[in-house]
Scaffold this active site. Structure first.
Site, PDB file in Angstrom:
ATOM      1  N   GLU A  67      19.389  -5.108 -27.130  1.00  0.00           N
ATOM      2  CA  GLU A  67      18.569  -5.798 -26.392  1.00  0.00           C
ATOM      3  C   GLU A  67      17.870  -7.047 -27.056  1.00  0.00           C
ATOM      4  OE1 GLU A  67      14.898  -4.957 -23.384  1.00  0.00           O
ATOM      5  OE2 GLU A  67      16.563  -3.532 -23.349  1.00  0.00           O
ATOM      6  N   ARG A 119      18.127  -7.768 -17.355  1.00  0.00           N
ATOM      7  CA  ARG A 119      17.905  -7.972 -18.501  1.00  0.00           C
ATOM      8  C   ARG A 119      18.651  -9.361 -18.987  1.00  0.00           C
ATOM      9  NH1 ARG A 119      15.229  -5.066 -16.959  1.00  0.00           N
ATOM     10  NH2 ARG A 119      14.584  -3.040 -17.878  1.00  0.00           N
ATOM     11  N   SER A 125      13.244  -0.493 -26.440  1.00  0.00           N
ATOM     12  CA  SER A 125      14.620  -0.078 -26.209  1.00  0.00           C
ATOM     13  C   SER A 125      15.365  -0.879 -26.994  1.00  0.00           C
ATOM     14  CB  SER A 125      14.789  -0.148 -24.650  1.00  0.00           C
ATOM     15  OG  SER A 125      14.037   0.638 -24.138  1.00  0.00           O
TER      16      SER A 125
END
EC number: 1.3.1.98
Length: 351
Positions: A343, A160, A239
């Site tokens: 995130e 990520r 998420s």
């Protein structure tokens, strides 16, 4: 270019949250994108880039600068090489590659947002990451004032993460090139256990591309991870927290906290994450800390379908959302000594 002033930004995000931008420009060509960025940089004006808005948390006061909405179009296939303009809708592009019989991104179906955002976050799900197929990223370099082509290695991809995320004010992604695989209508090897189990195959097996894509879409929909304006569980950024990656020492301490809190027979999720590191599940941590599906009584709550998604139930403010996020972060840290990291990108606010 379309230019608006005091323009609402909430409708441009999947959270449907945030105040207005002092100025909103919509660019439909690479040249317009570059011109708008150069103008803002020359004037010293704060600049906010917006693609699909699926990874943005914008403060209630909005953005006192220029918001640039990248709405460029372009889908090109040359053999197994795919080139996408940054503004292309990602999930539509995935569908077209499956129709073309090319494998490599089929398990990334249903992910909201634009193609240009995928290398920034190194988007991944269900056993695939874009870093495994991206060959080059064409970006405007705000430091040099030139357009540059970065190789996969130069993108510095990790979980990520990428060089674009590490230095968010330098590059503006214009186009992304992928190298896909012609496997005679079959998918890439299925890596994710849940996907394999649903498909009735073993990890490592290949399945028809359409089966892989449709299965992932069903799994995502069941977790509220496919956009549906009528379903408030999808008024989210997917998420909200990344899965923590722990050193061996930190994981051992975490495991001890789990045994102390939940019992000696409870084993937390653990996945290899490189030498000396283990990844665990943020969703598991949230649930075991007492934040179950549907948690909350206000206008921002945890999704009723997945504990990793924080949602706007229709009347939330950004501050409502952040209050919930902070409560979850504090609760998980108190329970297990792990600090969750958000995130989505925050604009004008922070946890």
């Amino acid at each position: 270019m379309l230019e608006l002033h005091d323009a609402p930004l909430a409708p441009l995000t999947t959270f449907r949250l945030g105040g207005p931008a002092a100025r909103l420009i919509t660019a439909t060509t690479d040249a317009e994108v570059v011109a708008a960025v150069r103008e803002a940089d020359a004037a010293g004006t704060p600049l906010l880039l917006i693609g699909g808005g699926s990874n943005l948390v914008i403060g209630d006061k909005g953005f006192a600068g220029t918001a640039l909405r990248i709405a460029t179009e372009g889908f090109s296939l040359d053999g197994t090489t795919l080139e996408l303009a940054a503004g292309e809708v990602w999930t539509d592009a995935v569908a077209r590659t499956v129709e073309a019989g090319l494998a490599g991104i089929e398990c990334l179906a249903g992910i909201p947002g634009s193609a240009g955002a995928t290398p920034i976050q190194n988007v991944g799900a269900y056993g695939q990451e874009v870093s495994s197929t991206i060959s080059e990223v064409i970006a405007y370099d705000r430091k040099t004032g030139e357009t540059a082509t970065l190789t996969n290695a130069e993108c510095a991809f990790s979980y990520r993460h990428s060089r674009f995320k590490a230095d968010p004010d330098r590059h503006v992604v214009l186009r992304v090139r992928f190298e896909l695989e012609d496997a005679n209508g079959l998918s890439a090897p299925v890596k994710y256990a849940e996907t394999a189990r649903t498909l009735g195959v073993e990890p490592g097996d290949r399945v028809p591309l359409t089966d892989a894509r449709e299965t992932v879409l069903k799994l995502r929909a069941g977790k509220g991870m496919v956009l549906d304006p009528e379903d408030h569980d999808t008024w989210s950024a997917g998420s909200f927290f990344t899965n923590p990656i722990l050193t061996d020492e930190a994981f051992a301490a975490f495991h001890a906290r789990v045994r102390e809190r939940l019992g000696a027979d409870v084993v937390p999720p653990a996945y290899p994450a490189g030498e000396g590191h283990t990844k665990t599940s943020a969703a598991w941590l949230i649930d075991k800390s007492g934040f179950t599906k549907g948690y909350g009584t206000g206008p921002a709550r945890i999704s009723t379908k997945h504990t990793l998604a924080l949602t706007n139930r229709g009347e939330a403010s950004t501050e409502d959302l952040l209050a919930l996020a902070r409560e979850v972060v504090a609760g998980v840290h108190d329970a297990f000594g792990i600090t969750l990291l958000n995130e989505p990108v925050t604009v004008g606010v922070s946890l």
